[in-house]
Write an enzyme that holds these catalytic residues in place. Structure first.
Site, PDB file in Angstrom:
ATOM      1  N   HIS A  46     -29.825   1.597  16.555  1.00 22.90           N
ATOM      2  CA  HIS A  46     -28.788   0.910  17.575  1.00 22.90           C
ATOM      3  C   HIS A  46     -27.476   1.364  17.603  1.00 22.90           C
ATOM      4  CE1 HIS A  46     -31.939  -1.892  18.878  1.00 22.90           C
ATOM      5  NE2 HIS A  46     -32.041  -2.420  17.801  1.00 22.90           N
ATOM      6  N   ASP A  85     -34.099  15.241   4.329  1.00 23.23           N
ATOM      7  CA  ASP A  85     -33.628  16.752   4.232  1.00 23.23           C
ATOM      8  C   ASP A  85     -32.129  16.751   4.406  1.00 23.23           C
ATOM      9  OD1 ASP A  85     -36.404  17.536   3.584  1.00 23.23           O
ATOM     10  OD2 ASP A  85     -36.582  18.363   5.714  1.00 23.23           O
ATOM     11  N   ASP A 173     -33.846  -9.410  15.898  1.00 24.67           N
ATOM     12  CA  ASP A 173     -35.186  -9.183  16.341  1.00 24.67           C
ATOM     13  C   ASP A 173     -35.903 -10.329  15.802  1.00 24.67           C
ATOM     14  OD1 ASP A 173     -35.242  -7.211  18.208  1.00 24.67           O
ATOM     15  OD2 ASP A 173     -34.712  -5.795  16.653  1.00 24.67           O
TER      16      ASP A 173
HETATM   17  C1  3PY Z   1     -31.829  -7.140  13.659  1.00 26.94           C
HETATM   18  O1  3PY Z   1     -31.090  -7.899  13.521  1.00 26.94           O
HETATM   19  O2  3PY Z   1     -32.592  -7.001  14.390  1.00 26.94           O
HETATM   20  C2  3PY Z   1     -31.318  -5.558  13.104  1.00 26.94           C
HETATM   21  O3  3PY Z   1     -31.898  -4.767  13.185  1.00 26.94           O
HETATM   22  C3  3PY Z   1     -30.038  -5.711  12.459  1.00 26.94           C
HETATM   23  O4  3PY Z   1     -29.404  -4.535  12.856  1.00 26.94           O
HETATM   24 MG    MG Z   2     -33.564  -5.015  14.635  1.00 26.83          MG
END
Ligand code: 3PY
Ligand code: MG
Length: 263
Positions: A46, A85, A173
């Site tokens: 993100h 890498d 999420d």
């Molecule tokens: C979330 O809270 O879903 C994340 O991926 C945190 O960056």
């Molecule tokens: Mg997330």
């Protein structure tokens, strides 16, 4: 090979405080790396960060005490291998929902016979040392993000993945999928139960329990709740907050709690 200080801290029961970079800037990375974080993560999911920026940011972090980590955009092995890498000392992989996905992720981080990482350590050698190939499988940190309903249901199988160091909850999420609203500090009963379940499973299996938080206070609360790897907000949130505070103090007005970024 340079020791991965995150693994040392966890073994010594010291919680890891992890910075988070969404702004594509080696200067930001350098600043954050010098603030006292145990680790700093370059976010290629993100964050507004491509591979070229990530490389420069990992180089900048290499000159600081913070362990350089990345959050990859997804579980594509080629991308994971390339960032290792480039000198990442650990990978946080989003949206891991099954044991098969976790296995594919970890395999990409481990040289044969443990995994299928292709050989070409590049900056890994420069940052880690000439014996990097001998010890990388042990030193490189692997954290699978739990942030789907399926991932939560499969937590035991995911944690059983050989070579996986632990999990990192994406609370935005996870709350979105469980409650319909993305909220990192959600107090919805389903979220509280989910978080408790992940923490207790990690504790049982001696795995790292990580989570993204919206502030230092929220991170302290998570540590008290059993987490040992916390991210107290990202650079964007911190920059926005510091700016709002400075403006309000200069104007003698109240400090707004949220800004354009929503935090
Ligand atoms: C979330 O809270 O879903 C994340 O991926 C945190 O960056
Ligand atoms: Mg997330």
């Amino acid at each position: 090979m340079r020791v991965n200080k995150i693994k040392t801290a966890i073994a010594e029961h010291r919680p890891v405080i992890n910075g988070w970079l969404a702004i594509p800037s080696s200067y930001s990375a350098e600043i954050m790396g010098h603030q006292g974080y145990d680790a700093v993560t370059v976010d290629l999911q993100h964050g507004m960060i491509d591979f070229a920026s990530a490389l420069a940011m990992l180089q900048a972090l290499s000159a600081t005490p913070a362990v350089p980590l990345v959050r990859v955009a997804d579980d594509t092995p080629a991308q994971i291998m390339r960032l290792l890498d480039a000198g990442a000392y650990g990978v946080i992989c989003p949206m891991i929902s099954t044991a098969e996905q976790a296995q594919r992720f970890v395999s990409a981080c481990r040289y044969p016979p443990q995994g299928n990482r292709s050989f070409g350590p590049a900056r890994g050698l420069l940052y880690g040392g000439s014996d990097y190939p001998l010890h990388a499988n042990h030193e490189i940190l692997t954290l699978a993000m739990i942030e789907t309903r399926e991932g939560l249901a499969n937590i035991d199988a995911i944690l059983a993945t050989e070579g996986l160091d632990g999990v990192f909850i994406g609370p935005n999420d996870l709350s979105l999928t469980l409650t319909g609203t993305a909220s990192a500090e959600s107090t919805h009963p389903d979220m509280l139960a989910a978080i408790e379940r992940v923490v207790s499973r990690c504790r049982e299996k001696h795995k790292i329990a990580g989570i993204f938080c919206t502030s230092g206070t929220a991170a302290a609360h998570r540590i008290a709740g059993g987490f040992n790897f916390v991210t107290p907000a990202n650079d964007v949130m911190q920059l926005g907050r510091a700016s709002r505070e400075a403006i309000a103090l200069a104007r003698g007005t109240e400090i707004p709690t949220t800004g354009a970024s929503g935090y």
